[in-house]
Design an enzyme around this catalytic site. Structure first.
Site, PDB file in Angstrom:
ATOM      1  N   HIS A   1       0.814  -1.219   0.000  1.00 46.19           N
ATOM      2  CA  HIS A   1       0.000   0.000   0.000  1.00 46.19           C
ATOM      3  C   HIS A   1       0.850   1.272   0.000  1.00 46.19           C
ATOM      4  O   HIS A   1       2.037   1.265   0.348  1.00 46.19           O
ATOM      5  CB  HIS A   1      -0.956   0.002   1.205  1.00 46.19           C
ATOM      6  CG  HIS A   1      -0.269   0.078   2.550  1.00 46.19           C
ATOM      7  ND1 HIS A   1       0.049   1.275   3.164  1.00 46.19           N
ATOM      8  CD2 HIS A   1       0.141  -0.898   3.388  1.00 46.19           C
ATOM      9  CE1 HIS A   1       0.621   1.026   4.327  1.00 46.19           C
ATOM     10  NE2 HIS A   1       0.693  -0.278   4.492  1.00 46.19           N
TER      11      HIS A   1
ATOM     12  N   CYS B   1       2.553  -5.129   6.941  1.00 44.75           N
ATOM     13  CA  CYS B   1       2.282  -4.849   5.531  1.00 44.75           C
ATOM     14  C   CYS B   1       3.432  -4.065   4.904  1.00 44.75           C
ATOM     15  O   CYS B   1       4.284  -3.521   5.602  1.00 44.75           O
ATOM     16  CB  CYS B   1       0.967  -4.094   5.383  1.00 44.75           C
ATOM     17  SG  CYS B   1      -0.480  -5.100   5.772  1.00 44.75           S
TER      18      CYS B   1
END
Length: 533
Positions: free
Chosen positions: A437, A456
């Site tokens: 992301h 992440c």
């Protein structure tokens, strides 16, 4: 378990099997008799089973000890010796014992030689194709399935074809990454053979800045010159001098060195740069060996278009038709929320995403901030819900946050400039709830050690990655315009793109240049200890 047994009892089989007379005539009968004897009084294992399978498939006829097979013996021994070039060890395949046994009785090579050579080649074939180590034991954070391979069928076909050398050459990974690391390993091992010792930079209390004088500068200059002899980068070819002045030429070389070792190229010689400068040739060899091993754990077909995420190197590379398209910096998980190694396929993108905040992060990271500042959730666009249906919203001012223990609420952050996921996220199915992301915290990409996330992967250039995974449909999707709209939208990929999250402390940029990074999670240290390398 089969692979684990294969490694565990590998040495045992060598001790148990060759209880035969050295000059015994090699025949189908003698091979069958000896293989039957070897079962008695010993624990069966994969290596021993493979040996029996191999000879049973050829009616126990010998391979290497036939009168006209001296050249085939030479080829087989050469292949075992070449194991060192792959980051393996020829000693693990009994190269010296095999050579000695053959040289002692060149006219009548023994039954033990016949069986030992086959066993060594079966083991070598397996290790070149699937890896020497059991991936899940050497690195419990590795979750990419280790490929299955039948060395018996392979060796049978290789011998029958008469192209033994060519067959073994096709076993290791054929990707540029592997070839570059292998070539550098050869250079380092040649350097070690000379007995050379590289200069070491003593610990210093302060950083050394360009255009200043320092007593360590002559040592640093020497160390850069040593790097030139191994890496052959023209920037490392600095002038020989005893001067303690940190001049412009040395600064340029140090900046290139910092980039090669995953550091910020600011020319300032601080703790991290000194540690990189102090890496010995032997330490480089260990990093190269374990990185080559990790590459052998991978599937041989990665795809025509795929993404490699190097967790240890804090770097992502997009690859198409075996060539690097572009790369970018990334931020990975903190040590206690380390990002695992696994593979998947990117299925869709989410533009202007909500952040559905994991309970662990809500409780450990965000709850203390809300307690210290009652307006924190509101200021960050974080909303409170009673459950994951996100239908029953609660007023954060109505909750006594100091009495909250097990955190019975659900937090979600609205899209916007403060959203932790930025403007885009890349989704791929996995059991770890990990995705790639964007991020509003762009300053973190300037750090040397970029382990700041909750697991992440944060991207330096998300739009560039979007263009790559969408391919020809990127312009039609008009991603930038959709992002500007502020609306949360999903963009499905017409063709899912493979993504591999790896842990490589030595890696190549695909153009022959090799880079190194620190063992941020200690996974190399653990794997090397397991391998006893």
């Amino acid at each position: 378990m089969a692979t684990a047994c294969y490694l565990t009892f590998f040495a045992l089989v060598f001790m148990v099997l060759p209880v035969v007379a050295e000059n015994r005539v090699v025949s189908a009968e003698s091979i069958q008799e000896q293989l039957a004897k070897s079962v008695q009084g010993s624990q069966d294992n994969v290596a021993q089973t493979n040996l029996r399978r191999f000879y049973a498939q050829r009616n126990y006829q010998p391979v290497w000890t036939l009168a006209d097979h001296a050249t085939l013996q030479d080829t087989a021994l050469m292949l075992i010796k070449r194991a060192d070039e792959e980051g393996l060890s020829s000693n693990d395949y009994r190269i010296e014992s095999l050579r000695q046994r053959r040289d002692e009785t060149p006219d009548q090579v023994s039954l033990a030689f016949e069986l030992d050579l086959t066993r060594s080649l079966l083991a070598l074939a397996h290790d070149l194709r699937s890896g020497r180590l059991v991936a899940s034991l050497a690195d419990p954070d590795w979750h990419i399935p280790q490929q299955q391979f039948d060395p018996v069928m392979f060796l049978q076909q290789a011998v029958t074809s008469g192209k033994l050398e060519e067959a073994f050459a096709d076993l290791p990974p054929g990707i540029p990454q592997y070839r570059s690391l292998k070539q550098l390993l050869l250079k380092f091992r040649a350097l070690m053979a000379t007995g050379i010792v590289w200069a070491r930079i003593p610990e210093g209390a302060s950083s050394i800045h360009p255009r200043t004088s320092h007593a360590f500068i002559p040592l640093i200059r020497q160390r850069i010159q040593e790097a030139y002899r191994i890496f052959e980068r023209p920037e490392y070819d600095v002038a020989d001098s005893d001067s303690e002045f940190y001049d412009d030429q040395l600064e340029g070389a140090v900046k290139v060195f910092q980039r090669q070792y995953g550091l910020n190229a600011d020319g300032i010689i601080g703790k991290n740069t000194r540690q990189a400068l102090d890496m010995t040739p032997d330490e480089h060899i260990r990093q190269l060996r374990i990185s080559l091993e990790r590459l052998r754990w991978l599937p041989r077909k990665l795809g025509n278009r795929y993404i490699l995420v190097n967790i240890a190197g804090f770097y992502l590379v997009a690859v198409q038709d075996n060539a690097r398209v572009f790369g970018m910096r990334i931020v990975v998980g903190r040590d206690y929320r380390s990002t695992p190694s696994f593979n998947s396929r990117i299925s869709h993108l989410v533009l202007n995403p909500y952040w559905n905040i994991p309970t662990s992060i809500a409780r450990k990271d965000l709850l203390p901030k809300q307690r210290n500042n009652p307006g924190y959730f509101a200021s960050e666009g974080i909303r409170v819900f009673s459950d994951y249906q996100y239908e029953s919203e609660l007023d954060p001012d109505s909750i006594d946050w100091y009495s909250v223990n097990h955190f019975p609420y659900v937090l979600r952050q609205d899209p916007g400039r403060k959203n932790a996921l930025g403007t885009i996220k890349f989704m791929f199915p996995n059991p770890f709830s990990i995705y790639l992301h964007d991020t509003p915290s762009k300053y973190l990409f300037q750090k040397d050690i970029r382990a700041f996330s909750s697991g992440c992967i944060r991207l330096e250039k998300p739009l560039q990655l979007a263009e790559f995974v969408l391919g020809k449909s990127f312009e039609r999707a008009d991603i930038a315009e959709r992002i500007r709209s502020g609306k949360t939208q999903t963009v499905n990929l017409s063709e899912r793109v493979p993504v591999y999250l790896l842990y490589l402390t030595a890696w190549s940029n695909g153009q022959g240049e090799v880079y190194f990074s620190s063992d941020v999670y200690g996974r190399d240290r653990r794997a090397l200890a397991y391998a006893r390398w």
